[in-house]
Design an enzyme around this catalytic site. Structure first.
Site, PDB file in Angstrom:
ATOM      1  N   ASP A 192      44.632 -86.354 -18.215  1.00 31.19           N
ATOM      2  CA  ASP A 192      45.196 -85.132 -18.763  1.00 31.19           C
ATOM      3  C   ASP A 192      46.542 -85.366 -19.435  1.00 31.19           C
ATOM      4  O   ASP A 192      47.550 -85.584 -18.758  1.00 31.19           O
ATOM      5  CB  ASP A 192      45.335 -84.098 -17.639  1.00 31.19           C
ATOM      6  CG  ASP A 192      45.674 -82.714 -18.190  1.00 31.19           C
ATOM      7  OD1 ASP A 192      45.815 -82.583 -19.419  1.00 31.19           O
ATOM      8  OD2 ASP A 192      45.801 -81.776 -17.389  1.00 31.19           O
ATOM      9  N   ASP A 235      45.709 -82.806 -27.558  1.00 34.25           N
ATOM     10  CA  ASP A 235      45.364 -82.734 -26.144  1.00 34.25           C
ATOM     11  C   ASP A 235      44.066 -83.478 -25.847  1.00 34.25           C
ATOM     12  O   ASP A 235      43.083 -83.324 -26.563  1.00 34.25           O
ATOM     13  CB  ASP A 235      45.225 -81.250 -25.778  1.00 34.25           C
ATOM     14  CG  ASP A 235      45.032 -81.036 -24.288  1.00 34.25           C
ATOM     15  OD1 ASP A 235      45.628 -81.798 -23.501  1.00 34.25           O
ATOM     16  OD2 ASP A 235      44.286 -80.120 -23.919  1.00 34.25           O
TER      17      ASP A 235
END
Ligand code: NAG
Ligand code: NAG
Ligand code: NAG
Ligand code: NAG
Ligand code: NAG
Ligand code: NAG
Ligand code: NAG
Length: 439
Positions: free
Chosen positions: A107, A310
């Site tokens: 992440d 992301d």
């Protein structure tokens, strides 16, 4: 007297700072990423649903940080926003002596790396073995509240008591609670001592048993190991194998087609862990859309949420006004096709009936970033078959871009077959088309 106390305290703090292995002579290391569920027709709606939770949190975190929303609950951590599920990528990490290996969701929007630790009040049973046993590791130690890492946790989810440095990370749709500890970390064959990580003893995040935080903040794995940069190359052909992720000196994007854009800071949130870039233009077919610096950037009125790159979001999301331009342009350039809505659209917004063929000649899509960094997106990264017939030929194809209220997100499907480099030391983001099998 007072100054002596301050001196002693300062000395204590210095002594308590964990020594970090490394830096200059770090050779760099490599690991692999595996997608939790292959990306294929039929998986879109689950990925859109998971994205929507993440998008809501990213947007909320950004708004709270910028003072546009009230922090009325404990979820003000401006990071850590994941759920396990289709669209996320896993990486293997080991902690302890002897090493305990666990798969962790990668992440770029989170800081803390964590795993499930015994004894556990509430943990996910899978994978097996599912629990790290601190008592069985010779290199384990709890981190005290005085440690710099504990101090770098936001006070809104940190408590200090006899257990040590206790965290309570809220993810909106779930949470993970535990305490900070230091361990030997092994990743890609290299070991690092005194790595600060989370020992979770109560876990309520959809089937998630571990996470590796790659955000742009002090607690993240990349910051702690001092590797300065990392890169990955996500394979669109998932059946062909795992995707490479490289750290430190091995993380290099080369070739004639490398494009580079600086990371930018959120003006109201300079310490934000997210990787903000400056998306300055979009071209669809031969049309340059009338994008201005406020379309995908930060605005004074607070309507602009900026643009982030992301790893944990599947599709790409564009702030409403910008999305509307893109949609309108695709619609007018594919005017002969019948649009499809409802269930057959798999949660996506702009879909076409293609009757066993591909969208004949989809218009080109080019994203333009500050610094003259143009991304000529491969068709497969922005047009996807959402429904296929019995022979596997596409019957419905959709644009893999969706609208967002404020923040814009370049998701992982758009990054496929692209070698992307997050250069933290150089404060820039680089990318180049690549055959990921050769990276
Ligand atoms: C992690 O290790 C297991 C066991 O060696 C392997 O099956 C799996 O593919 C690895 N996962 C990743 C993401 O590399
Ligand atoms: C942390 O620092 C305080 C002083 O601020 C000290 O009283 C305490 O003993 C320290 N705790 C640990 C575990 O080092
Ligand atoms: C420390 O605080 C956490 C969270 O509030 C709690 O679960 C834990 O039991 C506490 N530990 C001690 C020893 O008080
Ligand atoms: C609490 O935080 C979530 C995001 O994590 C947000 O969606 C929700 O509106 C917040 N609740 C309140 C009462 O503010
Ligand atoms: C967790 O995994 C179980 C078994 O694999 C599955 O039935 C369940 O739906 C999953 N839950 C979530 C929230 O993903
Ligand atoms: C992004 O680029 C535009 C156009 O070059 C510029 O006006 C704007 O200030 C930049 N934004 C940031 C945050 O650097
Ligand atoms: C629509 O169909 C007409 C006639 O078949 C063709 O000339 C035109 O190029 C098509 N337009 C698009 C956008 O496909």
């Amino acid at each position: 007297m007072a100054s002596t106390a301050v001196l002693v305290l300062a000395l204590l703090v210095v002594l308590l700072l964990p020594p970090i292995t490394l830096a200059g002579d770090l050779p760099g290391f490599r690991a692999t990423l595996t997608r939790i569920q292959p990306y294929s027709p039929g998986t879109h709606s689950a990925a859109v649903r998971r994205d929507s939770h993440r998008l809501a949190l990213l947007s909320y975190a950004s708004a709270v940080g910028a003072g546009r929303a009230a922090a009325t609950n404990s979820s003000t951590s401006i990071q850590a926003l994941v759920e396990n599920g289709p669209g996320a990528y896993l990486m293997n990490l080991s902690v302890g002596t002897p090493p305990f290996t666990f798969p962790a969701v990668v992440d770029t929007g989170s800081d803390l790396t964590w795993t499930q630790c015994a004894p556990c009040t509430k943990c996910f049973p899978r994978p097996t073995p599912n629990l790290f046993q601190p008592a069985g590791s010779s290199s384990f130690s709890k981190l005290s509240c005085n440690s710099s890492f504990c101090q770098s946790l936001s006070t809104s989810f940190r408590t200090c008591n006899a257990t040590g440095c206790v965290y309570d990370y809220r993810y909106g749709k779930g949470y993970t609670d535990g305490y900070l500890a230091a361990e030997t970390l092994t990743v890609g064959g290299d070991s690092f001592s005194n790595f600060a990580f989370g020992c979770s003893t109560e876990n309520g995040v959809g089937n998630l048993s571990g996470l590796v935080g790659l955000a742009r903040s002090p607690l993240s794995l990349v910051s702690q190991l001092g590797v300065g940069r990392f890169s990955y190359c996500l394979r669109s052909d998932m059946a062909a194998g795992a995707s490479p992720i490289l750290f430190g000196s091995l993380a290099k994007v080369t070739g004639g087609k490398v494009q580079t854009t600086p990371f930018v800071r959120h003006p109201a949130l300079p310490a934000s862990p997210f990787y903000y870039v400056n998306l300055t233009g979009i071209t669809v077919g031969s049309t340059d859309l009338p994008v201005t610096s406020s379309t995908f950037g930060f605005t004074r009125t607070g309507s602009g949420g900026g643009t982030i790159v992301d790893s944990g979001t599947t599709f790409t999301y564009l702030a409403e006004a910008g999305y509307a331009m893109v949609k309108q342009s695709f619609q007018s350039q594919l005017g002969n096709l019948t649009t499809v809505t409802g269930e057959r659209a798999g949660g996506l917004d702009l879909c076409f009936e293609v009757n066993g063929g591909d969208v004949a000649v989809p218009p080109k899509l080019v994203l333009r970033f500050a610094g003259a960094a143009d991304y000529d997106v491969p068709v497969a990264s922005y047009i996807g078959a959402v429904e296929v017939d019995s022979q596997g030929r596409p019957t419905v194809e959709c644009l893999l871009l969706l609208p967002s209220k404020d923040i814009s997100i370049v998701g992982n499907v758009l990054q496929m077959d692209l070698h992307v480099l997050y250069d933290l030391d150089g404060e820039k983001f680089s990318f180049a088309p690549a055959d990921c099998a050769k990276v």
